[in-house]
Write a protein that holds these residues in place. Structure first.
Motif, PDB file in Angstrom:
ATOM      1  N   TYR A 173      37.133  41.004  26.673  1.00 13.71           N
ATOM      2  CA  TYR A 173      36.887  41.380  28.130  1.00 13.71           C
ATOM      3  C   TYR A 173      35.252  40.439  28.466  1.00 13.71           C
ATOM      4  O   TYR A 173      34.415  40.793  27.537  1.00 13.71           O
ATOM      5  CB  TYR A 173      36.859  42.713  28.523  1.00 13.71           C
ATOM      6  CG  TYR A 173      38.018  43.400  28.455  1.00 13.71           C
ATOM      7  CD1 TYR A 173      38.795  42.953  29.910  1.00 13.71           C
ATOM      8  CD2 TYR A 173      38.329  44.210  27.779  1.00 13.71           C
ATOM      9  CE1 TYR A 173      39.766  43.987  29.670  1.00 13.71           C
ATOM     10  CE2 TYR A 173      39.725  44.946  27.754  1.00 13.71           C
ATOM     11  CZ  TYR A 173      40.466  44.796  28.799  1.00 13.71           C
ATOM     12  OH  TYR A 173      41.649  45.673  28.908  1.00 13.71           O
ATOM     13  N   THR A 174      35.027  40.031  29.501  1.00 16.34           N
ATOM     14  CA  THR A 174      33.819  40.074  30.073  1.00 16.34           C
ATOM     15  C   THR A 174      33.681  41.337  31.271  1.00 16.34           C
ATOM     16  O   THR A 174      34.626  41.851  31.298  1.00 16.34           O
ATOM     17  CB  THR A 174      33.803  38.765  31.247  1.00 16.34           C
ATOM     18  OG1 THR A 174      34.642  38.733  32.143  1.00 16.34           O
ATOM     19  CG2 THR A 174      33.825  37.518  30.350  1.00 16.34           C
ATOM     20  N   ALA A 175      32.511  41.597  31.766  1.00 14.15           N
ATOM     21  CA  ALA A 175      32.313  42.554  32.463  1.00 14.15           C
ATOM     22  C   ALA A 175      33.041  42.249  33.879  1.00 14.15           C
ATOM     23  O   ALA A 175      33.596  43.404  34.339  1.00 14.15           O
ATOM     24  CB  ALA A 175      30.689  42.767  32.901  1.00 14.15           C
ATOM     25  N   GLY A 176      33.004  41.232  34.487  1.00 16.03           N
ATOM     26  CA  GLY A 176      34.070  40.930  35.534  1.00 16.03           C
ATOM     27  C   GLY A 176      35.429  40.960  35.253  1.00 16.03           C
ATOM     28  O   GLY A 176      36.113  41.723  36.380  1.00 16.03           O
ATOM     29  N   SER A 177      36.052  40.271  34.364  1.00 15.23           N
ATOM     30  CA  SER A 177      37.674  40.683  34.101  1.00 15.23           C
ATOM     31  C   SER A 177      37.700  42.249  34.033  1.00 15.23           C
ATOM     32  O   SER A 177      38.774  42.576  34.274  1.00 15.23           O
ATOM     33  CB  SER A 177      37.889  40.018  33.012  1.00 15.23           C
ATOM     34  OG  SER A 177      37.332  40.444  31.765  1.00 15.23           O
ATOM     35  N   TYR A 178      36.888  42.971  33.125  1.00 11.92           N
ATOM     36  CA  TYR A 178      37.112  44.306  32.950  1.00 11.92           C
ATOM     37  C   TYR A 178      37.099  45.159  34.339  1.00 11.92           C
ATOM     38  O   TYR A 178      37.984  46.081  34.444  1.00 11.92           O
ATOM     39  CB  TYR A 178      36.252  44.844  32.040  1.00 11.92           C
ATOM     40  CG  TYR A 178      36.617  46.234  31.496  1.00 11.92           C
ATOM     41  CD1 TYR A 178      37.153  46.424  30.373  1.00 11.92           C
ATOM     42  CD2 TYR A 178      36.271  47.516  32.158  1.00 11.92           C
ATOM     43  CE1 TYR A 178      37.425  47.490  29.481  1.00 11.92           C
ATOM     44  CE2 TYR A 178      36.800  48.697  31.698  1.00 11.92           C
ATOM     45  CZ  TYR A 178      37.305  48.687  30.436  1.00 11.92           C
ATOM     46  OH  TYR A 178      37.580  49.996  29.900  1.00 11.92           O
ATOM     47  N   LEU A 179      36.068  44.794  35.146  1.00 13.57           N
ATOM     48  CA  LEU A 179      36.117  45.586  36.535  1.00 13.57           C
ATOM     49  C   LEU A 179      37.288  45.445  37.412  1.00 13.57           C
ATOM     50  O   LEU A 179      37.924  46.157  37.816  1.00 13.57           O
ATOM     51  CB  LEU A 179      34.730  44.922  37.141  1.00 13.57           C
ATOM     52  CG  LEU A 179      34.566  45.720  38.610  1.00 13.57           C
ATOM     53  CD1 LEU A 179      34.430  47.114  38.301  1.00 13.57           C
ATOM     54  CD2 LEU A 179      33.352  45.219  39.251  1.00 13.57           C
ATOM     55  N   GLN A 180      37.818  44.129  37.320  1.00 15.71           N
ATOM     56  CA  GLN A 180      38.834  43.686  38.273  1.00 15.71           C
ATOM     57  C   GLN A 180      40.227  44.609  37.871  1.00 15.71           C
ATOM     58  O   GLN A 180      40.678  44.924  38.526  1.00 15.71           O
ATOM     59  CB  GLN A 180      39.175  42.134  38.084  1.00 15.71           C
ATOM     60  CG  GLN A 180      37.873  41.458  38.824  1.00 15.71           C
ATOM     61  CD  GLN A 180      37.922  41.831  40.294  1.00 15.71           C
ATOM     62  OE1 GLN A 180      38.590  41.870  41.306  1.00 15.71           O
ATOM     63  NE2 GLN A 180      36.472  42.112  40.785  1.00 15.71           N
ATOM     64  N   GLU A 181      40.085  44.541  36.370  1.00 18.28           N
ATOM     65  CA  GLU A 181      41.634  45.049  36.062  1.00 18.28           C
ATOM     66  C   GLU A 181      41.588  46.739  36.412  1.00 18.28           C
ATOM     67  O   GLU A 181      42.550  47.308  36.701  1.00 18.28           O
ATOM     68  CB  GLU A 181      41.384  45.221  34.442  1.00 18.28           C
ATOM     69  CG  GLU A 181      42.687  45.821  33.868  1.00 18.28           C
ATOM     70  CD  GLU A 181      42.699  45.642  32.335  1.00 18.28           C
ATOM     71  OE1 GLU A 181      42.779  44.483  31.731  1.00 18.28           O
ATOM     72  OE2 GLU A 181      42.462  46.582  31.398  1.00 18.28           O
ATOM     73  N   ARG A 182      40.345  47.405  36.150  1.00 18.40           N
ATOM     74  CA  ARG A 182      40.318  48.819  36.579  1.00 18.40           C
ATOM     75  C   ARG A 182      40.179  48.887  37.976  1.00 18.40           C
ATOM     76  O   ARG A 182      40.912  50.068  38.374  1.00 18.40           O
ATOM     77  CB  ARG A 182      38.848  49.277  36.109  1.00 18.40           C
ATOM     78  CG  ARG A 182      38.959  49.562  34.492  1.00 18.40           C
ATOM     79  CD  ARG A 182      39.979  50.421  33.830  1.00 18.40           C
ATOM     80  NE  ARG A 182      39.872  51.512  34.625  1.00 18.40           N
ATOM     81  CZ  ARG A 182      39.199  52.602  34.265  1.00 18.40           C
ATOM     82  NH1 ARG A 182      38.286  52.529  33.275  1.00 18.40           N
ATOM     83  NH2 ARG A 182      39.136  53.897  34.858  1.00 18.40           N
ATOM     84  N   LEU A 183      39.807  48.106  38.859  1.00 20.34           N
ATOM     85  CA  LEU A 183      39.753  48.399  40.217  1.00 20.34           C
ATOM     86  C   LEU A 183      41.276  48.162  40.778  1.00 20.34           C
ATOM     87  O   LEU A 183      41.791  48.837  41.626  1.00 20.34           O
ATOM     88  CB  LEU A 183      38.851  47.398  40.992  1.00 20.34           C
ATOM     89  CG  LEU A 183      37.335  47.653  40.837  1.00 20.34           C
ATOM     90  CD1 LEU A 183      36.856  46.554  41.734  1.00 20.34           C
ATOM     91  CD2 LEU A 183      37.128  48.906  41.483  1.00 20.34           C
ATOM     92  N   ARG A 184      42.015  47.342  40.179  1.00 24.86           N
ATOM     93  CA  ARG A 184      43.469  47.396  40.514  1.00 24.86           C
ATOM     94  C   ARG A 184      44.227  48.573  40.013  1.00 24.86           C
ATOM     95  O   ARG A 184      45.081  48.644  40.791  1.00 24.86           O
ATOM     96  CB  ARG A 184      44.036  45.994  39.818  1.00 24.86           C
ATOM     97  CG  ARG A 184      43.786  44.849  40.507  1.00 24.86           C
ATOM     98  CD  ARG A 184      44.852  43.619  39.898  1.00 24.86           C
ATOM     99  NE  ARG A 184      44.309  43.200  38.440  1.00 24.86           N
ATOM    100  CZ  ARG A 184      43.625  42.506  38.193  1.00 24.86           C
ATOM    101  NH1 ARG A 184      42.857  41.683  39.097  1.00 24.86           N
ATOM    102  NH2 ARG A 184      43.201  42.275  37.001  1.00 24.86           N
ATOM    103  N   GLU A 185      43.777  49.089  38.864  1.00 26.40           N
ATOM    104  CA  GLU A 185      44.431  50.201  38.433  1.00 26.40           C
ATOM    105  C   GLU A 185      44.202  51.522  39.554  1.00 26.40           C
ATOM    106  O   GLU A 185      45.270  52.160  39.788  1.00 26.40           O
ATOM    107  CB  GLU A 185      44.270  50.552  36.975  1.00 26.40           C
ATOM    108  CG  GLU A 185      44.482  49.753  36.021  1.00 26.40           C
ATOM    109  CD  GLU A 185      43.740  50.158  34.640  1.00 26.40           C
ATOM    110  OE1 GLU A 185      44.329  49.518  33.706  1.00 26.40           O
ATOM    111  OE2 GLU A 185      42.837  50.867  34.792  1.00 26.40           O
ATOM    112  N   LEU A 186      42.973  51.408  39.975  1.00 27.51           N
ATOM    113  CA  LEU A 186      42.570  52.506  41.158  1.00 27.51           C
ATOM    114  C   LEU A 186      43.042  52.264  42.331  1.00 27.51           C
ATOM    115  O   LEU A 186      43.103  53.174  43.025  1.00 27.51           O
ATOM    116  CB  LEU A 186      41.286  52.540  41.014  1.00 27.51           C
ATOM    117  CG  LEU A 186      40.299  53.420  39.972  1.00 27.51           C
ATOM    118  CD1 LEU A 186      38.716  52.813  39.777  1.00 27.51           C
ATOM    119  CD2 LEU A 186      40.443  54.601  39.812  1.00 27.51           C
ATOM    120  N   GLY A 187      43.864  51.140  42.658  1.00 23.82           N
ATOM    121  CA  GLY A 187      44.207  50.748  43.850  1.00 23.82           C
ATOM    122  C   GLY A 187      43.240  50.457  45.194  1.00 23.82           C
ATOM    123  O   GLY A 187      43.660  50.578  46.119  1.00 23.82           O
ATOM    124  N   VAL A 188      42.021  50.155  44.758  1.00 31.85           N
ATOM    125  CA  VAL A 188      41.172  49.928  45.643  1.00 31.85           C
ATOM    126  C   VAL A 188      40.994  48.379  45.919  1.00 31.85           C
ATOM    127  O   VAL A 188      40.255  48.124  46.893  1.00 31.85           O
ATOM    128  CB  VAL A 188      39.816  50.402  45.252  1.00 31.85           C
ATOM    129  CG1 VAL A 188      39.645  52.126  45.189  1.00 31.85           C
ATOM    130  CG2 VAL A 188      39.121  50.011  44.020  1.00 31.85           C
TER     131      VAL A 188
END
Length: 279
Positions: A263-278
């Motif tokens: 992961y980069t910080a950017g790819s990690y963040l995008q993955e988690r935001l998708r999981e949260l549905g935001v």
């Protein structure tokens, strides 16, 4: 597992604080540089903002995620189906903000970022060599010039009695970022999950500063530092009529920062935001 406040001015503060993070994912500081009066002023002025219709003029931008998030779009924690009982405001220095609130909240943002840099240095200096080798760059450097660090002003409204069954103010979750810095809220409710599955109340004495590990630091440290599950439970009895204001600062690296081979910080963040549905 026990959470005790560490004196920021103690000669062993760095060691004691990082040991608490290692054991529990949380550290609590007292006698730190963040002024209680400033925090109190922010709680009071933003309570007035959340109680007013002015907040509707600052509804969040979907692309940049800055501004006011009403309860109707509140987060659903990973693994849960009910929205949290909360509304909140995302403050970034580059984002929208009411003119009369900006000076104080921005000063707080800057002061807390400065303290965060010091705490990340503590974490790095107290990391064993076999852990430090995982860091692709100094931890404090990961947040340098980052425009992703988020100050969230959270408002948990009084409970009306018609909330959905099983809905709570903040369902059990882990934070996404490197570390989170949080002044003790104006009402209790924050709990951390112990290794045996029980829930411990986080010391909420006003003036304490609560710091917890996020998923990105867990990833960057090869899982040496645990991103511990925590939640905010609903009040009971007469306390149901009270609002709760909370002020977490989520320290986010620049998107290009490499956390691990995966992961980069950017790819990690995008993955988690998708999981949260935001997003």
């Amino acid at each position: 597992m026990k959470l005790e406040a560490v004196d920021y001015n103690s000669p062993t503060a760095a060691k004691d604080f990082v040991e608490s993070l290692r054991q529990t994912g949380f550290g609590v500081l007292k006698n730190h540089p963040i002024a209680k009066q400033q925090v109190s002023d922010i709680y009071n002025t933003w309570q007035t903002f959340f109680n007013s219709s002015e907040k509707e003029n600052f509804v969040y931008n979907k692309g940049t995620q800055d501004g006011f998030f009403p309860q109707s779009v509140s987060e659903v924690a990973k693994g849960f189906k009910k929205k949290d009982i909360k509304e909140y405001y995302h403050y970034y220095p580059w984002g929208q903000c009411p003119d009369d609130l900006k000076a104080n909240i921005h000063e707080y943002y800057e002061k807390t970022n400065t303290l965060a840099t010091e705490l990340l240095n503590w974490i790095e200096q107290e990391s064993p060599e076999e852990v430090s080798k995982h860091y692709r760059e100094p931890l404090s450097n990961m947040i340098k010039d980052s425009d992703q660090t988020l100050l969230r002003i959270l408002h948990y409204p009084p409970l009306a009695g018609d909330e959905e069954p099983d809905a709570i103010r903040a369902a059990a979750h882990e934070d996404i970022n490197l570390i989170t810095i949080l002044p003790a809220a104006n009402e209790p409710g924050l709990q951390v999950k112990a290794t045996d599955g029980s829930w411990l109340d986080v010391p909420s004495d006003f003036g304490n500063l609560i710091v917890n590990i996020g998923d990105m630091l867990q990833e960057a440290s090869g899982h040496y530092f645990p991103s511990t599950t925590h939640r905010v439970v609903n009040p009971e009895g007469t306390d149901t009529s009270k609002s709760r204001i909370s002020l977490p600062l989520f320290l986010h690296p620049r998107p290009d920062v490499k956390l691990s081979d995966k992961y980069t910080a950017g790819s990690y963040l995008q993955e988690r935001l998708r999981e949260l549905g935001v997003i």
